[in-house]
Structure formats: C-alpha cells, structure tokens
Design a protein around this motif. Sequence first.
Motif, PDB file in Angstrom:
ATOM      1  N   MET A 120      19.854  -0.569  34.556  1.00 39.73           N
ATOM      2  CA  MET A 120      18.781  -0.290  33.264  1.00 39.73           C
ATOM      3  C   MET A 120      17.841  -1.309  33.105  1.00 39.73           C
ATOM      4  O   MET A 120      18.128  -2.730  33.344  1.00 39.73           O
ATOM      5  CB  MET A 120      19.559  -0.176  32.003  1.00 39.73           C
ATOM      6  N   ILE A 121      16.421  -1.077  32.954  1.00 41.37           N
ATOM      7  CA  ILE A 121      15.476  -2.122  32.818  1.00 41.37           C
ATOM      8  C   ILE A 121      15.132  -2.563  31.285  1.00 41.37           C
ATOM      9  O   ILE A 121      15.300  -1.659  30.347  1.00 41.37           O
ATOM     10  CB  ILE A 121      14.062  -1.402  33.197  1.00 41.37           C
ATOM     11  N   LEU A 144      13.295  -4.119  28.149  1.00 35.01           N
ATOM     12  CA  LEU A 144      12.111  -4.394  27.652  1.00 35.01           C
ATOM     13  C   LEU A 144      12.105  -5.309  26.477  1.00 35.01           C
ATOM     14  O   LEU A 144      12.903  -5.217  25.685  1.00 35.01           O
ATOM     15  CB  LEU A 144      11.355  -2.841  27.202  1.00 35.01           C
ATOM     16  N   LEU A 160       4.034   0.375  26.547  1.00 33.42           N
ATOM     17  CA  LEU A 160       4.298   1.692  26.943  1.00 33.42           C
ATOM     18  C   LEU A 160       3.899   2.556  25.935  1.00 33.42           C
ATOM     19  O   LEU A 160       3.024   3.797  26.157  1.00 33.42           O
ATOM     20  CB  LEU A 160       5.640   1.641  27.065  1.00 33.42           C
ATOM     21  N   SER A 186       1.264   5.605  26.688  1.00 33.03           N
ATOM     22  CA  SER A 186       1.632   6.958  26.294  1.00 33.03           C
ATOM     23  C   SER A 186       0.509   7.723  25.859  1.00 33.03           C
ATOM     24  O   SER A 186       0.384   8.961  25.806  1.00 33.03           O
ATOM     25  CB  SER A 186       2.881   7.170  26.052  1.00 33.03           C
ATOM     26  N   VAL A 241       9.694   2.565  35.362  1.00 33.65           N
ATOM     27  CA  VAL A 241       9.671   3.069  33.943  1.00 33.65           C
ATOM     28  C   VAL A 241       8.618   3.748  33.726  1.00 33.65           C
ATOM     29  O   VAL A 241       8.658   4.901  33.269  1.00 33.65           O
ATOM     30  CB  VAL A 241       9.779   1.714  33.034  1.00 33.65           C
ATOM     31  N   ILE A 242       7.465   3.448  34.310  1.00 33.18           N
ATOM     32  CA  ILE A 242       6.191   4.385  34.219  1.00 33.18           C
ATOM     33  C   ILE A 242       6.154   5.210  35.522  1.00 33.18           C
ATOM     34  O   ILE A 242       6.021   4.729  36.706  1.00 33.18           O
ATOM     35  CB  ILE A 242       4.878   3.602  34.369  1.00 33.18           C
ATOM     36  N   GLU A 256       5.034  20.848  21.478  1.00 28.03           N
ATOM     37  CA  GLU A 256       4.443  19.267  20.917  1.00 28.03           C
ATOM     38  C   GLU A 256       5.268  18.222  21.447  1.00 28.03           C
ATOM     39  O   GLU A 256       6.709  18.601  21.834  1.00 28.03           O
ATOM     40  CB  GLU A 256       4.905  19.314  19.361  1.00 28.03           C
ATOM     41  N   ARG A 257       4.654  17.406  22.101  1.00 24.78           N
ATOM     42  CA  ARG A 257       5.440  16.256  22.863  1.00 24.78           C
ATOM     43  C   ARG A 257       5.287  15.179  21.872  1.00 24.78           C
ATOM     44  O   ARG A 257       4.161  14.728  21.613  1.00 24.78           O
ATOM     45  CB  ARG A 257       4.747  15.996  24.376  1.00 24.78           C
ATOM     46  N   ARG A 258       6.506  14.619  21.839  1.00 26.11           N
ATOM     47  CA  ARG A 258       6.809  13.239  21.199  1.00 26.11           C
ATOM     48  C   ARG A 258       6.651  12.025  21.933  1.00 26.11           C
ATOM     49  O   ARG A 258       7.331  11.910  23.251  1.00 26.11           O
ATOM     50  CB  ARG A 258       8.046  13.359  20.335  1.00 26.11           C
ATOM     51  N   PRO A 259       6.652  11.001  21.445  1.00 23.38           N
ATOM     52  CA  PRO A 259       6.335   9.676  22.318  1.00 23.38           C
ATOM     53  C   PRO A 259       7.858   9.392  22.716  1.00 23.38           C
ATOM     54  O   PRO A 259       8.072   8.639  23.788  1.00 23.38           O
ATOM     55  CB  PRO A 259       5.860   8.698  21.388  1.00 23.38           C
ATOM     56  N   GLY A 260       8.866   9.547  21.952  1.00 21.52           N
ATOM     57  CA  GLY A 260       9.995   9.288  22.178  1.00 21.52           C
ATOM     58  C   GLY A 260      10.481   8.008  21.734  1.00 21.52           C
ATOM     59  O   GLY A 260       9.758   7.101  21.308  1.00 21.52           O
ATOM     60  N   PRO A 261      11.688   7.592  22.121  1.00 20.62           N
ATOM     61  CA  PRO A 261      12.343   6.236  21.468  1.00 20.62           C
ATOM     62  C   PRO A 261      11.967   4.838  21.963  1.00 20.62           C
ATOM     63  O   PRO A 261      12.701   4.003  22.534  1.00 20.62           O
ATOM     64  CB  PRO A 261      13.893   6.522  21.456  1.00 20.62           C
ATOM     65  N   ILE A 262      10.449   4.609  21.935  1.00 23.92           N
ATOM     66  CA  ILE A 262      10.014   3.486  22.930  1.00 23.92           C
ATOM     67  C   ILE A 262      10.401   2.000  21.911  1.00 23.92           C
ATOM     68  O   ILE A 262      10.632   0.850  22.390  1.00 23.92           O
ATOM     69  CB  ILE A 262       8.464   3.590  22.727  1.00 23.92           C
ATOM     70  N   MET A 287       3.590   9.084  32.055  1.00 22.76           N
ATOM     71  CA  MET A 287       4.949   9.504  32.116  1.00 22.76           C
ATOM     72  C   MET A 287       6.234   8.388  32.061  1.00 22.76           C
ATOM     73  O   MET A 287       5.933   7.635  33.148  1.00 22.76           O
ATOM     74  CB  MET A 287       5.111  10.195  33.211  1.00 22.76           C
ATOM     75  N   TRP A 298      12.625   7.903  31.339  1.00 23.36           N
ATOM     76  CA  TRP A 298      13.761   7.394  30.179  1.00 23.36           C
ATOM     77  C   TRP A 298      15.137   6.962  30.960  1.00 23.36           C
ATOM     78  O   TRP A 298      15.859   6.357  30.474  1.00 23.36           O
ATOM     79  CB  TRP A 298      13.919   8.762  29.358  1.00 23.36           C
ATOM     80  N   LYS A 325      15.142   5.170  33.554  1.00 21.16           N
ATOM     81  CA  LYS A 325      15.170   3.698  33.827  1.00 21.16           C
ATOM     82  C   LYS A 325      15.411   2.950  32.601  1.00 21.16           C
ATOM     83  O   LYS A 325      15.714   1.689  32.849  1.00 21.16           O
ATOM     84  CB  LYS A 325      13.878   3.534  34.488  1.00 21.16           C
ATOM     85  N   PRO A 362      13.764   9.921  16.510  1.00 17.69           N
ATOM     86  CA  PRO A 362      12.721   9.250  17.796  1.00 17.69           C
ATOM     87  C   PRO A 362      13.465   9.848  19.129  1.00 17.69           C
ATOM     88  O   PRO A 362      12.503   9.961  20.031  1.00 17.69           O
ATOM     89  CB  PRO A 362      13.061   7.874  17.443  1.00 17.69           C
ATOM     90  N   LEU A 366      12.021  14.406  22.104  1.00 20.89           N
ATOM     91  CA  LEU A 366      11.100  14.530  23.036  1.00 20.89           C
ATOM     92  C   LEU A 366       9.994  15.607  22.919  1.00 20.89           C
ATOM     93  O   LEU A 366       8.747  15.460  23.082  1.00 20.89           O
ATOM     94  CB  LEU A 366      11.391  14.215  24.697  1.00 20.89           C
ATOM     95  N   ILE A 396       9.029  19.563  21.171  1.00 23.70           N
ATOM     96  CA  ILE A 396       9.352  20.706  19.963  1.00 23.70           C
ATOM     97  C   ILE A 396       8.755  21.784  20.492  1.00 23.70           C
ATOM     98  O   ILE A 396       7.535  21.816  20.546  1.00 23.70           O
ATOM     99  CB  ILE A 396       9.068  20.063  18.440  1.00 23.70           C
TER     100      ILE A 396
END
Lengths: 152, 98
Positions: A1-2, A4, A12, A16, A49-50, A145-151, B1, B4, B6, B38, B41, B43
């Motif tokens: 696992m990386i 950050l 990131l 994004s 990661v990217i 809808e795309r969400r940014p995620g748990p950055i 992109m 996740w 990683k 969070p 990803l 909806i």
Amino acid sequence: MIELDSVDRQILRALSEDATQSASALGRALGLSQPATWRRIKRLRETGVIAGQRLDLDRERLGFGVAVFLGVKLATKGRVSLEDFERAVTAIPEVQTVEHILGLYDYRLRVVARDISDFERVLRRRIMTLPGVGDVEANVLLSEERRPGPIG
Amino acid sequence: MIDWRKLGYAVEVSLRVTLDKAQPRAFEEFAQAARKIPEVLEIQSFLGRVDTRLSVIARDMAHYQQIYRESILGLPHIADVEALMHVARIKSDEALPL
C-alpha cells in the motif's frame, strides 16, 4: 500500500478535478516549487496510484442517448465458459465496461446505444448471442454522478 | 483516475438500493446524504428493477461493515439494499463506439 501525506492528497484532489494542470501551476496553488510538485506527481504515477487520465466525452452530444446497465447470469459455468464469455463480451464496441461480480449476477455490463431501438439491436444481436449467456436484467441509466472518493 | 487498491482500498461493493417511492423527494434527499459519505465513488439512478446504485470502496471487509452500518443504513428513504461484490474488472476503457 502506498502511503500519502497531506500534500500528496492535495495534489490528487486537484488533479482529479483537472488532470491537465501543469506541475508549475499546481505547485503555485499549493505553495510548492515546480520540481517538488513534479517529483510528487511522478511518484504517484510510477507507483500506479494515478492509473491514467481519461477524456470525459459527452456521450449524449455524440449521439449516444442511452446507457443501460445489464446484469448477466451465465447459464453454464466452468472455467472455459467464463473465458469464452469474457473474450466475446469485451469485443463488443457498445459494451463500455465489464465487471465480474459476486451476488445476484455474474457480470455487470455498461452498454451505450444511440436510442432504445439501437439498444434493442445490440441486445438481440450481440448480447443474447454471447456464449453461455443466461438471465439478463436491464436497467436504463437516468443520472450518474462521480464523487472524488476518500482522498482525505 | 485513481487506483484505490494502491491506496489500500481492497474492497469494492455495488449497493443496489430500492427507495421508498411514497416520498416524492426520496432520490434527491438520498443522493444529497450519500454525497457526504467519502467512500461513495458513484451515485447512479435507473429506470428498471433497480432505483439507485452506489459504488462504495473500503479498506477491508471490517471497514466495509463499519461503513455499511454507520453510514449507508443511515441514508434516508431506503426500502431495500442488495450488495454485489466486485471480483474483477474485465473491461473498463469506457470508450464510445465512434
């Protein structure tokens, strides 16, 4: 696992939102030098990661008015039939994504079509003729809808 | 992109949610609350057997269970939830057949 740190997370998050930003513009926004920002982006890319950049096409403007998610259950199972099905389904141009899942269905496909009658053509000629295909459930996409995620 | 996996998110679950259709603003209120989680990803809303779908990531199954119990089940207007677990992505280029 990386692992950050908070600066990696900020980079990131910014990328994004807009992946075309240069390292110097990004560095200025975050108070970092261009080389330091570039090194961090390079590490994020090299560690995977990217995973890549994607051009976000407006499918409706390009004439693909319909997106449908199909839940597909295979009628016959076994290693060979999975491979045959996967090879055939990935070759269909209208199939944008194929996911192998556990639960009610075996695969989830994202299919685009110009309109409902075009979708019917894809479904009849391409999907229902796939090797091993069994039950198919279709759900027409209304909004997404795309969400940014748990950055962080 | 972002990959996740990683970043330590090994679990990806598709949650197919049936909403309480007696509520006229059910989807709006559901989506608004889902945006605050969070780990959500995607909806999506559908016409068909499924009303909405959330794509959720978690570090492991224990973390998933925690998100599911503490965040997902607290979302408004849920009538039923069905979970599908991702095993593999076979194709993901999302190219259009131009």
